[in-house]
Design a protein around this motif. Sequence first.
Motif, PDB file in Angstrom:
ATOM      1  N   SER A 111       0.742   7.410   0.638  1.00 59.02           N
ATOM      2  CA  SER A 111       1.735   7.290   0.022  1.00 59.02           C
ATOM      3  C   SER A 111       1.453   7.251  -1.763  1.00 59.02           C
ATOM      4  O   SER A 111       0.275   6.610  -1.871  1.00 59.02           O
ATOM      5  N   ARG A 112       1.709   7.820  -2.695  1.00 57.56           N
ATOM      6  CA  ARG A 112       1.626   7.696  -3.945  1.00 57.56           C
ATOM      7  C   ARG A 112       2.625   6.573  -4.494  1.00 57.56           C
ATOM      8  O   ARG A 112       2.063   6.002  -5.504  1.00 57.56           O
TER       9      ARG A 112
ATOM     10  N   ALA B 126       4.763   3.674   6.640  1.00 56.42           N
ATOM     11  CA  ALA B 126       6.027   3.268   6.716  1.00 56.42           C
ATOM     12  C   ALA B 126       6.999   4.387   6.280  1.00 56.42           C
ATOM     13  O   ALA B 126       7.987   4.534   6.897  1.00 56.42           O
ATOM     14  N   GLU B 127       6.484   5.308   5.494  1.00 54.70           N
ATOM     15  CA  GLU B 127       7.394   6.310   5.053  1.00 54.70           C
ATOM     16  C   GLU B 127       7.257   7.379   6.214  1.00 54.70           C
ATOM     17  O   GLU B 127       8.623   7.877   6.550  1.00 54.70           O
ATOM     18  N   TYR B 128       6.399   7.517   6.854  1.00 53.74           N
ATOM     19  CA  TYR B 128       6.567   8.292   8.165  1.00 53.74           C
ATOM     20  C   TYR B 128       7.498   7.773   9.270  1.00 53.74           C
ATOM     21  O   TYR B 128       8.202   8.497  10.033  1.00 53.74           O
ATOM     22  N   PHE B 129       7.620   6.520   9.299  1.00 50.55           N
ATOM     23  CA  PHE B 129       8.338   5.888  10.380  1.00 50.55           C
ATOM     24  C   PHE B 129       9.462   5.305  10.044  1.00 50.55           C
ATOM     25  O   PHE B 129      10.512   4.878  10.641  1.00 50.55           O
ATOM     26  N   ASN B 130       9.792   5.494   8.595  1.00 51.17           N
ATOM     27  CA  ASN B 130      11.006   5.046   7.742  1.00 51.17           C
ATOM     28  C   ASN B 130      11.233   3.521   8.130  1.00 51.17           C
ATOM     29  O   ASN B 130      12.410   3.138   8.210  1.00 51.17           O
ATOM     30  N   ILE B 131      10.278   2.878   7.595  1.00 47.50           N
ATOM     31  CA  ILE B 131      10.351   1.172   7.868  1.00 47.50           C
ATOM     32  C   ILE B 131       9.705   0.944   6.633  1.00 47.50           C
ATOM     33  O   ILE B 131       9.098   1.383   5.653  1.00 47.50           O
TER      34      ILE B 131
ATOM     35  N   ILE C 163      -9.247   9.865   6.376  1.00 47.50           N
ATOM     36  CA  ILE C 163      -8.808  11.237   7.345  1.00 47.50           C
ATOM     37  C   ILE C 163      -7.491  11.567   6.770  1.00 47.50           C
ATOM     38  O   ILE C 163      -7.297  12.727   6.864  1.00 47.50           O
ATOM     39  N   ILE C 164      -6.440  10.529   6.488  1.00 46.31           N
ATOM     40  CA  ILE C 164      -5.070  10.963   6.220  1.00 46.31           C
ATOM     41  C   ILE C 164      -5.186  11.923   4.730  1.00 46.31           C
ATOM     42  O   ILE C 164      -5.643  10.944   3.591  1.00 46.31           O
ATOM     43  N   PRO C 165      -4.619  12.763   4.471  1.00 46.93           N
ATOM     44  CA  PRO C 165      -4.551  13.366   3.144  1.00 46.93           C
ATOM     45  C   PRO C 165      -3.442  12.648   2.353  1.00 46.93           C
ATOM     46  O   PRO C 165      -2.599  12.049   2.679  1.00 46.93           O
ATOM     47  N   ASP C 166      -3.815  13.021   1.028  1.00 44.17           N
ATOM     48  CA  ASP C 166      -2.860  12.289   0.020  1.00 44.17           C
ATOM     49  C   ASP C 166      -1.786  13.110  -0.192  1.00 44.17           C
ATOM     50  O   ASP C 166      -1.720  14.331   0.173  1.00 44.17           O
TER      51      ASP C 166
ATOM     52  N   CYS D  96      -5.128   2.214  -1.019  1.00 42.58           N
ATOM     53  CA  CYS D  96      -5.261   3.622  -0.646  1.00 42.58           C
ATOM     54  C   CYS D  96      -3.970   4.357  -0.287  1.00 42.58           C
ATOM     55  O   CYS D  96      -3.987   5.472  -0.395  1.00 42.58           O
ATOM     56  N   GLY D  97      -3.030   3.450  -0.068  1.00 44.36           N
ATOM     57  CA  GLY D  97      -1.466   4.137   0.410  1.00 44.36           C
ATOM     58  C   GLY D  97      -1.414   4.445   1.918  1.00 44.36           C
ATOM     59  O   GLY D  97      -0.465   4.877   2.130  1.00 44.36           O
TER      60      GLY D  97
END
Length: 61
Positions: free
Chosen positions: A9-10, A23-28, A56-59, A16-17
Amino acid sequence: MEPKRLYRSRRQRMICGVCGGVAEYFNIDPTLIRLAMVLFGFTGTGILAYFVAAVIIPDEL
């Protein structure tokens, strides 16, 4: 319908986000993910897992 994608997340960024992106992915609430990461971090592997996820996770686009 476009599939959900996991990004760092930005908007909900502390270090690092990673926690904000999860949290945004799981909407919590990102605070819950951060608390879980702190508890997981006491094992030692949680810190390593966080930084591996940061690489590993892209920005977010």
